[in-house]
Each structure stands twice: as C-alpha cells, then as structure tokens.
Motif scaffolding. Structure first.
Motif, PDB file in Angstrom:
ATOM      1  N   PHE A   1       0.560  -1.504   1.935  1.00 13.72           N
ATOM      2  CA  PHE A   1       0.614  -0.053   2.085  1.00 13.72           C
ATOM      3  C   PHE A   1      -0.789   0.531   2.173  1.00 13.72           C
ATOM      4  O   PHE A   1      -1.114   1.315   3.049  1.00 13.72           O
ATOM      5  CB  PHE A   1       1.372   0.548   0.897  1.00 13.72           C
ATOM      6  N   THR A   2      -1.640   0.124   1.235  1.00 16.16           N
ATOM      7  CA  THR A   2      -2.953   0.748   1.160  1.00 16.16           C
ATOM      8  C   THR A   2      -3.819   0.402   2.365  1.00 16.16           C
ATOM      9  O   THR A   2      -4.675   1.183   2.761  1.00 16.16           O
ATOM     10  CB  THR A   2      -3.664   0.379  -0.164  1.00 16.16           C
TER      11      THR A   2
ATOM     12  N   SER B   1      -2.590  -0.016   5.326  1.00 13.04           N
ATOM     13  CA  SER B   1      -1.809   0.423   6.496  1.00 13.04           C
ATOM     14  C   SER B   1      -1.323  -0.753   7.342  1.00 13.04           C
ATOM     15  O   SER B   1      -1.302  -0.671   8.566  1.00 13.04           O
ATOM     16  CB  SER B   1      -2.614   1.351   7.410  1.00 13.04           C
TER      17      SER B   1
ATOM     18  N   TYR C   1       5.554  10.265   2.912  1.00 15.51           N
ATOM     19  CA  TYR C   1       4.112  10.487   2.844  1.00 15.51           C
ATOM     20  C   TYR C   1       3.794  11.964   3.087  1.00 15.51           C
ATOM     21  O   TYR C   1       2.960  12.567   2.430  1.00 15.51           O
ATOM     22  CB  TYR C   1       3.447   9.632   3.926  1.00 15.51           C
TER      23      TYR C   1
ATOM     24  N   VAL D   1       0.090   6.400  11.239  1.00 13.34           N
ATOM     25  CA  VAL D   1       1.482   5.983  11.109  1.00 13.34           C
ATOM     26  C   VAL D   1       2.286   6.452  12.317  1.00 13.34           C
ATOM     27  O   VAL D   1       3.204   5.796  12.774  1.00 13.34           O
ATOM     28  CB  VAL D   1       2.132   6.567   9.832  1.00 13.34           C
TER      29      VAL D   1
ATOM     30  N   MET E   1       2.945  -2.277   9.850  1.00 12.24           N
ATOM     31  CA  MET E   1       3.757  -1.300  10.565  1.00 12.24           C
ATOM     32  C   MET E   1       3.109  -0.806  11.850  1.00 12.24           C
ATOM     33  O   MET E   1       3.452   0.254  12.341  1.00 12.24           O
ATOM     34  CB  MET E   1       4.142  -0.158   9.650  1.00 12.24           C
TER      35      MET E   1
ATOM     36  N   ALA F   1      -6.530   3.791   6.383  1.00  6.56           N
ATOM     37  CA  ALA F   1      -6.313   3.028   5.149  1.00  6.56           C
ATOM     38  C   ALA F   1      -6.480   3.901   3.908  1.00  6.56           C
ATOM     39  O   ALA F   1      -5.644   3.889   3.009  1.00  6.56           O
ATOM     40  CB  ALA F   1      -7.277   1.847   5.102  1.00  6.56           C
TER      41      ALA F   1
ATOM     42  N   LEU G   1      -3.386   8.652   0.382  1.00  5.17           N
ATOM     43  CA  LEU G   1      -2.633   8.833  -0.856  1.00  5.17           C
ATOM     44  C   LEU G   1      -2.349   7.496  -1.526  1.00  5.17           C
ATOM     45  O   LEU G   1      -2.196   7.416  -2.736  1.00  5.17           O
ATOM     46  CB  LEU G   1      -1.311   9.530  -0.542  1.00  5.17           C
ATOM     47  N   GLY G   2      -2.310   6.434  -0.717  1.00  2.00           N
ATOM     48  CA  GLY G   2      -2.053   5.107  -1.269  1.00  2.00           C
ATOM     49  C   GLY G   2      -3.093   4.713  -2.297  1.00  2.00           C
ATOM     50  O   GLY G   2      -2.779   4.039  -3.280  1.00  2.00           O
TER      51      GLY G   2
HETATM   52  N1  PHE Z   1      -2.811   3.317   3.957  1.00  2.00           N
HETATM   53  C1  PHE Z   1      -2.429   4.663   3.734  1.00  2.00           C
HETATM   54  C2  PHE Z   1      -2.779   5.057   2.330  1.00  2.00           C
HETATM   55  O1  PHE Z   1      -3.230   4.254   1.568  1.00  2.00           O
HETATM   56  C3  PHE Z   1      -0.978   4.921   3.931  1.00  2.00           C
HETATM   57  C4  PHE Z   1      -0.396   4.299   5.102  1.00  2.00           C
HETATM   58  C5  PHE Z   1       0.582   3.383   4.954  1.00  2.00           C
HETATM   59  C6  PHE Z   1      -0.900   4.590   6.346  1.00  2.00           C
HETATM   60  C7  PHE Z   1       1.088   2.734   6.029  1.00  2.00           C
HETATM   61  C8  PHE Z   1      -0.398   3.962   7.435  1.00  2.00           C
HETATM   62  C9  PHE Z   1       0.592   3.032   7.262  1.00  2.00           C
HETATM   63  O2  PHE Z   1      -2.581   6.164   1.954  1.00  2.00           O
END
Ligand code: PHE
Length: 476
Positions: free
Chosen positions: A240-241, A243, A119, A338, A246, A33, A36-37
């Motif tokens: 996204f943040t 994770s 990413y 990912v 997906m 988690a 970079l998000g």
């Molecule tokens: N959550 C990760 C982040 O915040 C990015 C990410 C996105 C990882 C989707 C896995 C799936 O940087």
C-alpha cells in the motif's frame, strides 16, 4: 506480433507524454508513494498489531518484496508504454506467452478504484482538518476534546460526504488535465515540506512526549503480539505504502525516459517513503503514551494525536494548518496515481477523452466511497467478516489484491519476460549497475532474469555498450 512491436520497445512511445527528466519521474512516484499510507495508516496498523515485531516485518517486506516489485512494475511499464492492462497483454504475447496476462492488469485497475474510494474519504478528513486547525479549535485542547472533534466530525455523514466530494472533484480535475502539468511542481515542495514538519514534530515528541516508550513500542519486537494476520497486514501495508500491485507505478513507468536507471530510482523512492513512515511513528507513539491514548484505537489515531501536539506547541495553529495542507497534497498526489491506470485504459480502449475518462472513473469511485463515509456513522453497526464496509474494502484490497497483483507482476518480469528483455530495461544506462540477478529457482532451461524476493541475490552487471544485441529474445 506487429512489426512495430517486434522492433522492440526502443521504438515505442507513450501516447500520454513522457516525464521531462529522471527527477520528474522520481518526484511523481514518490508523490504517489508518500501519502496517507505513511502518516495516517502506518501508525494505526502498527498500533493495532502491537508495534515492534510488526514494524520489523513491515520493513522486511518493504525492502525485500516491495522494492523488487517496484522494479518489476517500472520495467514492465516502460517496456509496454501503455496502460497496465494493454501492457500486460502486449508483453505477454511478445514474450511468447499469452495475452491473458492482461487480467493481472485488470485486477490492478479494480483494486485501485476500490482503494481510491476510501482514500478519498480519509483525504477529505484531512482537508476538513485544515479548516479546523485554522479555526483554532485545537489550541490548548485536551486529549478528550481533540478526540471529540474527530468523532463528532466523522459521525456526520453530511460533513464527511462533502469533504469526500471536494477531494474527489479536485482529483478528477487534475487527472483530466494530463500527467505532467502541475504534478511535478506540487511534489517538489510537498515532500521536503512534509519532511521538515515531521522533524519539527519529532523535536516536540522528543521533548514533550514519552519518547522512550514510543521508541520501545516501535522497535523492540514482541513476537508474541504478532499474529499471522498481522504479518499479512504488514505485507499489505508495504504494498500500500509503495503504491504497488495496482498498476500505479506501472502506469507511471510507461512515461519514463529510456535511459533512466530503474534500480536507483526505485531505491530513492523506497527510502524516501520509509523515512516518512518511520518518522510518523516516532512522532505519534510518544504522544500516544504521554497522553494516555490507546495505540490500537484505529483510523482515528493520527487525528487524535497530532492536533493535540499542535494545540500545545507555540505557533501551533500555524504549524497545524500547514501540516494538514501538506498532508492533503500528499494524499492528492497519491490519488492521482491510483486513478491513472483506469483513465489511461478508457482513453486508449474506449475512445474517451481524458476529461470524460477522469469524470467516469472518479464518479464511480466517488459512489463506492459512500460505503466508507457511512461506515463511520449511519452504518457503523453494520459489520461482517472483518468489520465495517470500510474495514472489508481495505482488507480485501490491501492484504489480498495488492500482494497477489505484486506477485503476478514479479513472476511476469522474472519468468515470463525473457532475461534479455528484463536485463535490457534494468541495465540502461549505468556502466556498472547493481542488479539483482540470478537464475529462476525452477528453471526449465530458460534464461530469465530473477528479481523476486525469494532468491534475491545481488550481482554486478556491466551494461552492454549497445542494447541492440539484447533486443531479441533467445528463447521465445
Ligand atoms: N502509497 C499511497 C500512500 O501511502 C497510497 C496508494 C496506495 C497510492 C495504492 C496508490 C496506490 O498513501
């Protein structure tokens, strides 16, 4: 249904190994988690969408949608104990529905590879910034000099391409070696280290930045600045943040020991992740305003502000180097998550070794990543729909595919799986555990657990002394 499957998930073990403890799992999911998000993306999308109101919607989405989705992903993953595609197929059938639920898993895998493609490029920037920080280019540099470093660097497809390649190769290397080795240790020092450095930076921002303006930008909501697209971006950012949407968390859930509490584990991860994102905002916006930078400048925001702060503080070369090393690690532990679903799928279904699978997934993703590398230089002017190739891949994956995947996953855990199956996973092992418990809104008489955001209601449920009675589904 196979007899082994009819026996319920108690007999199921994952072929990829299991986490050694609850802590190991929390660390792995937190590692996935936090990345970079939080530090790169959150401040830049908050800046682009006017701050305040956006942040509020984002926080709402994290807690009211993100957390239930995370719980759903973990419980599905642990019950199926396979890669996300196979797990959805297996459970869909087992719960009396259809194998076609596997397509939700398939979409997750595709979204994951597309996300990883860009990413890895941004993670490559971070890696390059380790070297730049060490060389001392930022020491005493002005805002203009710092942003020139960024635009010169991203303007070179050779340099960014090499960095992307190095990052992807190191990700392939670790994924090829397997889930447990190394990852736990990396996360164990990375998250606390990152937190500590963010606090150092926060001290600097309070002293030397326009802290009041930064604070106001982040927390005083100006709803006029928020568009519907901004709401969608806030929701996408929440997925996204964390994770989510997906299959990364689902894939990790497959390796989770039986007796671990899903609720408290998810809460710990969500809290850690949110803390780091909010801290990043609190550091970056005061610096943006103090230095006359533009909060809505986009993906370069962090790379233009933090080196500036490091360049002015005592011991800046040292702190900057450590910071970018930790951020690279954070990116790397996220990237591993990912990649896991696609790799697990190839190993289970295409008879590949882990090494071959990691190389294949990584190779394809690396190729797609060139679309993003070139979006910042050669193909900068090549725009359509939402902008450059990077903008489009990001928009479609983050704001459409992740929320869609998350929605299907929650519907699956709440309406497709029978209440007994979900409760079985959620209840272990605490005697009294807070779980979100309610009937479905459009119940057809079924008895299914409901943990989605709409109708989110807390109930206190006593865990059964034995799970045996819950193993079979009353209405399948
Ligand atoms: N959550 C990760 C982040 O915040 C990015 C990410 C996105 C990882 C989707 C896995 C799936 O940087």
């Amino acid at each position: 249904m196979h007899p082994e499957e009819a026996a319920g998930q108690a007999s199921r073990i994952s072929m990829h190994g299991h986490w050694s403890s609850r802590m190991a799992f929390i660390l792995a999911v937190t590692g996935s988690a936090v990345g970079l998000g939080n530090i790169w993306k959150f401040p830049y999308v908050a800046g682009q969408n006017g701050g305040g109101a956006f942040v509020l919607v984002y926080l709402f989405c994290v807690f009211m949608i993100g957390m239930p989705v995370m719980m759903s992903e973990i419980l599905i993953g642990r019950r199926g104990r396979r890669n996300p595609i196979a797990t959805m197929a297996l459970l869909g059938e087992e719960e009396g529905h259809s194998r076609h639920w596997q397509w939700v898993g398939a979409m997750a895998v595709v979204a994951g590879m597309l996300i990883l493609s860009y990413y890895s490029v941004v993670a490559g920037w971070t890696l390059a910034y380790v070297q730049k920080s060490m060389s001392g280019v930022f020491a005493g540099a002005s805002a203009a000099e710092v942003s020139a470093v960024f635009s010169d660097f991203t303007g070179s497809w050779v340099q960014t391409g090499v960095a992307h390649t190095i990052f992807m190769a190191s990700t392939i290397f670790v994924v090829a070696r397997g889930v447990e080795r190394g990852l736990e240790q990396a996360v164990r020092f990375m998250v606390p280290g990152l937190l500590l450095l963010m606090l150092v930076l926060l001290g600097y921002a309070i002293n030397s930045g326009s802290f009041g303006r930064g604070l106001a930008f982040m927390f005083s909501p100006n709803f006029a600045a928020l568009t519907w697209d901004g709401v969608l971006v806030a929701m996408g950012q929440a997925f996204f943040t964390l994770s989510l949407g997906m299959g990364a968390v689902m894939a990790y859930g497959a390796y989770l020991p039986e007796e671990t509490s899903i609720t408290s584990t998810s809460a710990a991860v969500v809290l850690a992740d949110t803390t780091i994102a909010v801290l990043a905002g609190l550091v970056i916006f005061p610096l943006v305003f103090a230095n006359g930078l533009n909060p809505s400048e986009g993906p370069g925001l962090v790379f233009d502000t933090l080196p500036l702060a490091f360049g002015q503080m005592p011991g800046g070369v040292f702190f900057a180097t450590i910071f970018f090393v930790l951020l690279s690690f954070a990116a790397w532990t996220s990237a591993l998550g990912v990649m896991e679903p696609a790799v697990a799928w190839l190993v289970e279904h295409a008879n590949r070794t882990r090494i071959q699978a990691a190389a294949m997934v990584g190779g394809v993703t690396w190729l797609i990543g060139w679309g993003t590398v070139l979006s910042f230089n050669v193909l900068r002017e090549f725009t359509f729909f939402k902008g450059t190739i990077y903008n489009n891949i990001d928009y479609v994956t983050t704001n459409v595919m992740l929320p869609l995947g998350g929605m299907f996953v929650t519907v699956f855990a709440t309406w497709v799986m029978c209440r007994n199956s979900s409760a079985d996973e959620l209840a272990a092992p605490a005697r009294l555990q807070i779980v979100a418990l309610s009937r479905p809104l459009c119940s057809t008489g079924g008895d299914r657990i409901h943990i989605s955001a709409c109708g989110w209601r807390f109930g206190i449920m006593a865990a059964p002394a034995s799970n045996a009675g819950l193993a079979s589904c009353s209405n399948a």
